[in-house]
Design an enzyme around this catalytic site. Structure first.
Site, short mmCIF file in Angstrom:
data_model
loop_
_atom_site.label_atom_id
_atom_site.label_comp_id
_atom_site.label_asym_id
_atom_site.label_seq_id
_atom_site.Cartn_x
_atom_site.Cartn_y
_atom_site.Cartn_z
N THR A 1 33.86 24.52 36.81
CA THR A 1 34.88 23.58 36.52
C THR A 1 35.16 22.30 37.05
O THR A 1 35.50 21.17 36.51
CB THR A 1 36.12 24.53 36.42
OG1 THR A 1 35.86 25.66 35.57
CG2 THR A 1 37.16 23.72 35.70
N THR B 1 34.27 29.43 40.19
CA THR B 1 35.05 30.25 41.18
C THR B 1 34.45 31.59 40.92
O THR B 1 34.86 32.52 41.84
CB THR B 1 36.75 29.91 40.74
OG1 THR B 1 36.78 30.15 39.21
CG2 THR B 1 36.96 28.83 41.29
N ASP B 2 34.02 32.09 39.74
CA ASP B 2 33.92 33.39 39.35
C ASP B 2 33.08 34.06 40.42
O ASP B 2 33.37 35.11 40.82
CB ASP B 2 33.33 33.43 38.15
CG ASP B 2 33.99 33.25 37.02
OD1 ASP B 2 33.40 33.99 35.80
OD2 ASP B 2 34.94 33.09 36.95
N LYS C 1 38.01 36.53 44.75
CA LYS C 1 38.71 35.96 43.60
C LYS C 1 39.64 37.11 43.30
O LYS C 1 39.02 38.29 42.68
CB LYS C 1 37.81 35.38 42.58
CG LYS C 1 38.41 34.75 41.41
CD LYS C 1 37.74 34.00 40.61
CE LYS C 1 38.41 33.52 39.63
NZ LYS C 1 37.70 32.54 38.53
#
Lengths: 632, 438
Positions: free
Chosen positions: B105, B181-182, B260
């Site tokens: 992203t 970020t995953d 996360k």
């Protein structure tokens, strides 16, 4: 008004009364006392790939603000905080919006696409507003003409501003995400009266269809106004319907006055763009000044900067709207672009502690003439004062050239103030977190069945069933409170519909003419009044008095008003006893006149009991007792 | 036809017949009504029979197409829309901080006209996004991949490790990886093991909200990442993300001790079983944790072991789970197994003998906890003791993800079970925290 080529378009933003918000499952009510989390954010003006930044967006970035968001637990969740993607579009909101579109004879689109419209004044935590166009075309019939509707959109409302201070704005997120329907008319309205009529009719339609919120602040009107040779001005935030004609009149006044000034300046051959206008530091001139504002500012490290506006003597002091001069406009620009508190200009000096010799010195330093020119002074931090004066120069330069198109805000007295430049082409791109919604013809057919009966049917019912005169029926059909009328007629069958209609239409209008602030009267007040009337606790003659009192004291209830005004109803018996007293007291006169003494007795009794008991009932009592007395 | 997006065959034929391409100005005539706008590509979901156009007021709408609908070309579109950025001449340029893009992203930009998302990755793009970087360090942008982090594989980690090593040898004082970020914590852990004794930190940075949004967390995150790369005293593989929902500060989390922990919040990443290494606020970096690997003086001291054995299975344990999954792993010739067990490191009774079987086949079985927080201890309860007897390796307070990455890394160096056991319990880069605080 026709001759000046007045063109007005209205944009309505009406809050929908859905159970949940447009893109999340929070309730759609505002909280009075804040209990929740506080989050601080900054918003970045994003650049398109061409490196452009929207002018209005740049303005916000220049201000470099921090936004403080109050997230009440009762009325907001991670979605409002931009910490969770939006949920699917609220079905109830979609239905209400489509019904409204159908009632306005508009064409719903086949597939609704939600867009992101960039907004960076902080009122949307994401930096954009989610908005979707749901219907095109349509019209509103105001009797004399059909005003075309351009677009109908369904969008989320913004957060509400709680406070603002240096470098920081506080917003509360309860209002963010409440569904709004936006209805934009074509700019073909040509008079203030017509505008008010359009607003009333559309407002009425929204209320009759249902599913919309009521009360102050649930509907906001923006006006687009232009006159021939003038500028296209958008006026935002006209809070209530009755203010619309005044805002239009004053804006026309403002533009006509500015056009007059433009003509004069052109005849005088005033051209501020000829030579570069310099910003000059005149702090030294005010070394010993008695002006508190300047002294305090300099003490805090500020400077006094000035700019000469050649040829503008007398112009800055010219009034263009009641209580607002050209100088007031320049002050608006200075405030918006520089964040300064205000300006001084030579047309109003000497004043505020600034002495004549200081004025002369400033003219001298600026190389100007007190007979022909004007100057503007700002005392503040140098960077802010400079930005502010730059904006003042740019606005002043336009005085002999044109009226700028801009966005203005409505004041409560109907005048307007400069708010910001008109935004560039709306930066809108698809909201890819929400799937497009297909609108099938079968669904629209279903919704059509749920629309309220057309006005012709209502007219027939009002005249034939409710006994209203044709004139009153016409009036109430155009009334903003049509739905309230129908509700009260059904709820209080022992109250005359004519009384209800006449109260809503005639009495309120008459009070407004007398200068009573009727915008403070709510639907609840009116309903309460008729509740008391139906229970014989309030005489109909007293309705205007009670409404006037409530308009001036809106937090009171009808019962409290009745008490405060001494209108507490008396019983029949009390009046009967009094009548008997009077008959005895004036027995000579009464015996002389016989049954024609009723007028005399009524006069005396009404003096004491007017408004405390229904007039017709008092008359009946008088007649009965008189009859009895005469036969004794 | 990719160029049209998801339009139906019928519509595509009509468009081609009229010589209409995406972004051309068209008129649609339907039921006596006319719609004028720019033709937009059709998303691959929703009704393929709705033509999407952008009206002059900026709104997109869908117009349902049937045999009676007419579509007319009014005007061809002007010029080409922006494409993905061309590669910079970065080999020539030098910079103190290398910013390597792997996708995600954070490194996307939007064409506002069309709404299309493109990878945005050049030095110009980065300075455009966060001009304040100029005041911190000179940067050089290096595009590497453009993939969603859920599609990352150990092969990608290997390439990233080699690239990081290259950049340090070229003189970078810090290397920033922009990343989805995953799976950022997986990549960060991988590079922590693969690249050691560097002369600066490897900084992973991502964004929960895309940079086309004015509210994006990308801006503060990227700035903080560059500050960390330049000013941090440590040379560890770290993750820099928002420390709270407000745009006030970022935390620098030790890569092997982070995870996360929220699907969407800005502060989704937390340090688990450790205190963040540092906080970056108002342009400054404040050290919060003294336990760190310091920078090496000489860039050439860097140690690169960039191989990962992909045949490791991560199994989450739950009531009634079928222990035969372990048998399946053995049959499929897996080289290692990591159990995300319950509580202190427990599994249902039937699983114990399968663990024993795996170990007897020379397959290491590492035990972590799905509690995420806390230390595994197989000595306390009987089930744990049984697992020890079966030969399982308790992984202290390592998260399941870190243990998985570490086992992959170790197995690429040795398959010898006892060596693997020893190395899993050796503290290489502070992935094990002997002292857990409240």
């Amino acid at each position: 008004m026709e001759s000046i080529g007045l063109k007005v378009g209205i944009e309505f933003h009406q809050m929908l009364d859905t159970k949940e918000k447009l893109f999340c499952n929070c309730p759609t009510s505002l909280v009075k006392e804040f209990k929740g989390s506080i989050v601080r954010r900054r918003l970045k003006a994003t650049r398109s790939e061409l490196g452009e930044v929207d002018r209005a967006a740049m303005l916000e970035e220049i201000r470099g603000r921090e936004y403080v968001y109050e997230a009440p637990h009762e009325a907001s969740c991670l979605v409002e905080l931009d910490e969770e993607p939006p949920h699917n579009i609220n079905r109830e909101a979609l239905e209400t919006a489509l019904k409204i579109a159908l009632a306005l004879h508009a064409d719903p689109v086949d597939e609704i696409h939600v867009m992101r419209k960039i907004v960076i004044d902080g009122s949307n935590t994401t930096g954009f507003q989610r908005t979707a166009l749901i219907a095109l075309g349509g019209y509103i019939d105001i009797g004399t003409k059909k005003v075309p509707i351009q677009t109908i959109c369904l969008e989320e409302d913004a957060a509400r501003k709680i406070s603002e201070s240096e470098g920081e704005v506080v917003y509360r997120l309860d209002r963010l995400g409440i569904p709004l329907i936006e209805i934009a008319t074509a700019p073909v309205i040509t008079s203030p009266e017509e505008a008010e009529l359009v607003a009333a009719k559309i407002g009425q339609l929204l209320r009759v269809i249902g599913g919309v919120k009521r009360g102050l602040g649930t509907i906001r009107q923006d006006l687009n106004i232009s006159i021939e040779g003038g500028g296209l001005v958008e006026i935002k935030g006209v809070q209530y319907l009755e203010l619309i004609p005044k805002v239009i009149e004053y804006e026309v006044m403002r533009q006509i006055n500015l056009l007059k000034i433009k003509k004069e300046l052109q005849e005088r051959k005033v051209d501020l763009t000829k030579n570069k206008v310099e910003i000059v530091d005149v702090t030294d001139v005010f070394k010993e000044t008695e002006c508190k504002i300047i002294r305090d500012s300099v003490k805090r490290g500020g400077k006094v900067l000035a700019v000469l506006l050649p040829g503008l003597k007398g112009v800055l002091g010219r009034e263009i709207q009641p209580g607002r001069r050209v100088g007031t406009e320049l002050a608006d620009y200075a405030r918006v672009w520089g964040g300064v508190k205000g300006i001084f200009h030579s047309d109003e000096l000497p004043k505020y502690g600034i002495k004549p010799d200081e004025v002369t010195k400033v003219f001298s330093v600026l190389g100007g003439s007190p007979e022909k020119d004007a100057f503007v002074l700002i005392a503040d931090k140098e960077e802010k004062a400079r930005r502010a004066l730059q904006a003042v120069i740019e606005r002043a330069e336009l005085l002999p050239i044109c009226i700028p198109s801009e966005t203005r805000g409505a004041n409560l007295d109907g005048t307007t103030h400069y708010s910001r430049p008109r935004p560039g082409a709306a930066r809108m791109y698809p909201e890819t977190d929400i799937r497009p919604v297909r609108i099938l013809p079968e669904w629209l057919e279903e919704l059509k069945k749920q629309l309220p009966e057309p006005p012709e049917i209502k007219f027939k019912k009002f005249v034939e069933e409710y006994g209203l005169s044709r004139e009153l029926a016409q009036k109430i059909l155009l009334s903003y409170r049509l739905d309230l009328f129908e509700k009260l007629v059904k709820k209080y069958p022992n109250v005359s519909p004519t009384l209800i209609a006449s109260t809503i239409e005639n009495i309120l209008k008459s009070l407004r003419r007398d200068g009573v602030p009727i915008e403070n009267i709510t639907d609840e007040h009116i309903e309460d009044v008729f509740d008391k009337v139906s229970r014989n606790m309030l005489a109909k003659e007293s309705i205007p008095e009670v409404l006037k009192y409530l308009a001036e004291n809106p937090s009171l209830s009808v019962s409290e008003a009745i008490e405060k005004l001494g209108l507490i109803k008396v019983t029949e018996d009390e009046v009967r006893d009094y009548v008997k007293e009077i008959l005895v007291k004036f027995s000579e006169e009464i015996m002389k006149r016989g049954s024609r003494a009723d007028k005399l007795v009524m006069g005396i009794v009404m003096k004491k009991y007017r408004g405390k008991l229904d007039g017709a009932l008092i008359y009946r009592i008088v007649k009965e007792e008189l009859e009895r007395y005469l036969h004794l | 036809m990719e160029k049209y997006g998801g339009y139906s065959q019928e519509i595509i034929e009509v468009l081609e017949k009229e010589g209409i391409e995406i972004y051309d100005k068209i008129k649609i005539i339907k039921n006596g009504k006319e719609y004028v706008g720019l033709l937009m590509p059709r998303p691959f979901y929703g009704d393929p029979c709705c033509i999407v156009i952008k009206l002059s007021n900026g709104y997109n709408i869908g117009v349902a197409f049937n045999e009676k609908t007419k579509v007319i070309l009014l005007e061809k579109s002007t010029g080409t829309r922006s494409r993905a950025t061309e590669v910079d001449e970065l080999e020539k340029s030098t910079g103190e901080v290398a910013i390597v893009n792997t996708g995600g992203t954070i490194s996307s930009k939007v064409d506002y006209l069309t709404g299309a998302v493109y990878p945005a990755f050049s030095t110009k793009d980065l300075y455009g996004m966060v001009p304040e970087i100029k005041n911190i360090a000179s940067i050089r942008a290096r595009p590497l991949f453009n993939i969603l982090s859920e599609d990352m594989t150990p092969k990608h980690w290997e390439i990233m490790a080699k690239v990081a090593c290259e950049e340090f040898k070229k003189g970078a004082i810090g290397v920033v990886f922009t990343h989805g970020t995953d799976t950022m914590h997986f990549s960060a852990a991988a590079l922590a093991f693969a690249v050691q004794r560097a002369s600066g930190p490897i900084v992973f940075v991502g964004a929960q909200r895309s940079p086309d949004r004015p509210s994006s967390d990308a801006f503060l995150n990227l700035l903080s990442a560059v500050i960390t790369a330049k000013k941090a005293p440590f040379a560890e593989s770290v993750i820099v993300m928002h420390g709270e929902s407000s745009d006030t500060y970022c935390y620098v989390h030790r890569g092997v001790k982070s995870r996360k922990l929220h699907t969407s919040r800005r502060d989704a990443f937390k340090s688990v079983n450790d205190v963040p290494l540092a906080k970056v606020e108002n342009g400054k970096i404040i050290i919060l944790n003294d336990r760190y690997v310091p920078r090496e003086e000489k860039p050439d001291n860097i140690s690169l072991k960039a191989k990962f054995d992909e045949k490791v299975l991560l199994v989450k344990v739950y009531p009634g789970c079928n222990p035969e999954i372990i048998r399946w792993a053995i049959d499929c010739k897996y080289h290692g197994i990591v159990l995300e067990a319950t509580g202190l490191g427990h599994v249902p009774q039937p699983m114990v003998k399968y663990v024993e079987e795996a170990v007897s086949e020379g397959i290491p079985v590492a035990v972590t906890s799905q509690c995420i927080w806390g230390r595994v201890n197989l000595n306390v309860y009987r089930r744990g003791v049984e697992l020890i007897k079966a030969g399982a390796i308790p992984c202290e307070d390592m998260t399941p993800e870190t243990a998985l990455v570490k086992l992959m890394w170790i197995l690429a160096q040795t398959r010898e079970l006892e060596e693997v056991r020893e190395l899993m319990l050796k503290n290489f880069v502070y992935e094990i925290n002997e002292r857990l605080l409240l």
